[in-house]
Every structure is written in structure tokens, then in C-alpha cells.
Design an enzyme around this catalytic site. Structure first.
Site, PDB file in Angstrom:
ATOM      1  N   GLY A   1      36.041  71.377 -26.476  1.00  0.00           N
ATOM      2  CA  GLY A   1      34.845  71.185 -25.674  1.00  0.00           C
ATOM      3  C   GLY A   1      33.811  72.247 -25.991  1.00  0.00           C
ATOM      4  O   GLY A   1      34.141  73.313 -26.525  1.00  0.00           O
TER       5      GLY A   1
ATOM      6  N   GLN B   1      26.540  77.564 -25.016  1.00  0.00           N
ATOM      7  CA  GLN B   1      27.349  78.285 -26.010  1.00  0.00           C
ATOM      8  C   GLN B   1      26.688  78.350 -27.383  1.00  0.00           C
ATOM      9  O   GLN B   1      27.077  79.165 -28.210  1.00  0.00           O
ATOM     10  CB  GLN B   1      28.743  77.667 -26.112  1.00  0.00           C
ATOM     11  CG  GLN B   1      29.578  77.893 -24.856  1.00  0.00           C
ATOM     12  CD  GLN B   1      30.954  77.281 -24.990  1.00  0.00           C
ATOM     13  OE1 GLN B   1      31.111  76.089 -24.812  1.00  0.00           O
ATOM     14  NE2 GLN B   1      31.941  78.087 -25.334  1.00  0.00           N
TER      15      GLN B   1
ATOM     16  N   LEU C   1      35.858  79.476 -26.409  1.00  0.00           N
ATOM     17  CA  LEU C   1      35.319  79.883 -27.712  1.00  0.00           C
ATOM     18  C   LEU C   1      34.360  81.067 -27.575  1.00  0.00           C
ATOM     19  O   LEU C   1      34.133  81.784 -28.538  1.00  0.00           O
ATOM     20  CB  LEU C   1      34.583  78.703 -28.365  1.00  0.00           C
ATOM     21  CG  LEU C   1      35.451  77.508 -28.779  1.00  0.00           C
ATOM     22  CD1 LEU C   1      34.572  76.347 -29.211  1.00  0.00           C
ATOM     23  CD2 LEU C   1      36.419  77.886 -29.900  1.00  0.00           C
TER      24      LEU C   1
ATOM     25  N   HIS D   1      35.699  73.188 -16.920  1.00  0.00           N
ATOM     26  CA  HIS D   1      35.360  74.348 -17.761  1.00  0.00           C
ATOM     27  C   HIS D   1      33.934  74.225 -18.324  1.00  0.00           C
ATOM     28  O   HIS D   1      33.146  75.174 -18.261  1.00  0.00           O
ATOM     29  CB  HIS D   1      36.396  74.450 -18.890  1.00  0.00           C
ATOM     30  CG  HIS D   1      36.181  75.587 -19.843  1.00  0.00           C
ATOM     31  ND1 HIS D   1      37.008  76.689 -19.893  1.00  0.00           N
ATOM     32  CD2 HIS D   1      35.246  75.800 -20.805  1.00  0.00           C
ATOM     33  CE1 HIS D   1      36.582  77.517 -20.834  1.00  0.00           C
ATOM     34  NE2 HIS D   1      35.517  76.996 -21.399  1.00  0.00           N
ATOM     35  N   GLU D   2      33.618  73.042 -18.861  1.00  0.00           N
ATOM     36  CA  GLU D   2      32.311  72.879 -19.519  1.00  0.00           C
ATOM     37  C   GLU D   2      31.168  72.793 -18.508  1.00  0.00           C
ATOM     38  O   GLU D   2      30.088  73.327 -18.748  1.00  0.00           O
ATOM     39  CB  GLU D   2      32.315  71.652 -20.448  1.00  0.00           C
ATOM     40  CG  GLU D   2      33.397  71.652 -21.535  1.00  0.00           C
ATOM     41  CD  GLU D   2      33.453  72.906 -22.410  1.00  0.00           C
ATOM     42  OE1 GLU D   2      32.440  73.632 -22.498  1.00  0.00           O
ATOM     43  OE2 GLU D   2      34.519  73.158 -23.001  1.00  0.00           O
TER      44      GLU D   2
ATOM     45  N   HIS E   1      30.233  76.181 -17.508  1.00  0.00           N
ATOM     46  CA  HIS E   1      29.335  76.831 -18.487  1.00  0.00           C
ATOM     47  C   HIS E   1      27.872  76.539 -18.151  1.00  0.00           C
ATOM     48  O   HIS E   1      27.017  77.432 -18.214  1.00  0.00           O
ATOM     49  CB  HIS E   1      29.613  76.310 -19.899  1.00  0.00           C
ATOM     50  CG  HIS E   1      30.650  77.080 -20.663  1.00  0.00           C
ATOM     51  ND1 HIS E   1      30.551  78.435 -20.908  1.00  0.00           N
ATOM     52  CD2 HIS E   1      31.797  76.683 -21.281  1.00  0.00           C
ATOM     53  CE1 HIS E   1      31.605  78.833 -21.631  1.00  0.00           C
ATOM     54  NE2 HIS E   1      32.377  77.787 -21.863  1.00  0.00           N
TER      55      HIS E   1
END
Ligand code: ZN
Length: 169
Positions: A46, A51, A91, A132-133, A136
Site C-alpha cells: 500500500g 508518502q 515504507l 494504515h493508508e 497516512h
């Protein structure tokens, strides 16, 4: 399409809130292509736009068992059910993994690349990846959910840290 550098802590763009996508135009389509390319190059499951340094509400997810990626624009979580401890990496925080609490199931809503409303009910790794995403996009990292320093571990150098790659064992 291009592979872009993935922003890592302490880059403050990771702590910023992304803006709602108003129109899915050529710049958004290019962003999505770049995000997919960058995610695949990093062997992640993902990636959120922050990011790669873009504050737009776009996430991409591609689970190992799926044929096609999910492109999710302006995604929101509409409900969460249950709680479980999961193992998680990012990441943007290479070389570490943590153990945090996530929902057992999440319901979410967003748009696909064509602008159509999409609703996803997910559990397992997909549920974890969606949380999680979307975190972000709100400037939240998984380490913000750590309840205890002992819940964060350094990985051996050859062990890649993939976004949401790690899950309940
Ligand atoms: Zn991440």
C-alpha cells in the site's frame, strides 16, 4: 509514470493532512500511476500520496493474492468493528516493525479512478491496509498507535519493511 522517492521520517509531510480531491483530472491520474509504480518498486502492499510528497487524498493498495490494485480516492472509514493486535511496518519507517491495535473489520467509502462511489467492507490484511493508508492521509503513522516502546522492534538490515505487509500471526 515514474518511481518517486518515498518520504521517510522525520519528513514532516508525513505528519500533514492531505486535501480532498475535487476533480479526477490528468494530474490525479498521473499521481495514481506514479504511486502504483513507486509501490511496486518498493514491494509494498500500500501507499498513500503523502508518502511521495503529495497532499491529496489518494491511496493505492495491492494485496499479494489480488490480481488488480485498489485505487481509492477520498477514502473514509465509515465504521470499525472489533479490536486485534497486528504486526505492522511502513515504507516511510524502514527497518522497523511494531505491534499495534487495529479493527477486526472496517467499512469504508471512497471513489475509484472513474469517480464512482465505491464501498469496501474488509477484514484481515485489507482492513489493516485501509486503516494504515487512510491514517497516512490524516498525518498519522502506525508508530502513533504504539502503546509501549517495547512494541517497536528494529529489523535485521536485509529485512525489507513493507507498508502494512505484516499482519496478525
Ligand atoms: Zn505506511
Amino acid at each position: 509514470m515514474s518511481i518517486l522517492p518515498i518520504r521517510q521520517l522525520p519528513d514532516l509531510i508525513l505528519k500533514q493532512k492531505a486535501k480532498k480531491v475535487r476533480r479526477i483530472d490528468s494530474s490525479i491520474n498521473r499521481l495514481i500511476a506514479d504511486m502504483l509504480e513507486t509501490m511496486y518498486a518498493a514491494s509494498g502492499v500500500g501507499l498513500a500520496a503523502n508518502q511521495i510528497g503529495v497532499l491529496q487524498r489518494v491511496i493505492v493498495i495491492h494485496l499479494p493474492e489480488d490480481e488488480l490494485p485498489i485505487v481509492y480516492i477520498n477514502p473514509v472509514i465509515t465504521s470499525r468493528e472489533g479490536e486485534r493486535e497486528v504486526e505492522e511496518g511502513c515504507l516511510s519507517i524502514p527497518g522497523y516493525r511494531g505491534f499495534i491495535m487495529r479493527a477486526v473489520q472496517v467499512k469504508s467509502k471512497g471513489q475509484n479512478q472513474e469517480g464512482k462511489i465505491v464501498k469496501i467492507t474488509a477484514d484481515g490484511l485489507l482492513s489493516q491496509a485501509i486503516e494504515h493508508e487512510i491514517d497516512h492521509l490524516n498525518g498519522i503513522l502506525y508508530v502513533d498507535h504504539l502503546t509501549n516502546h517495547n512494541k517497536l522492534e528494529k529489523l535485521p538490515p536485509d529485512n525489507g519493511s513493507m507498508d502494512s505487509m505484516l499482519t496478525t500471526r
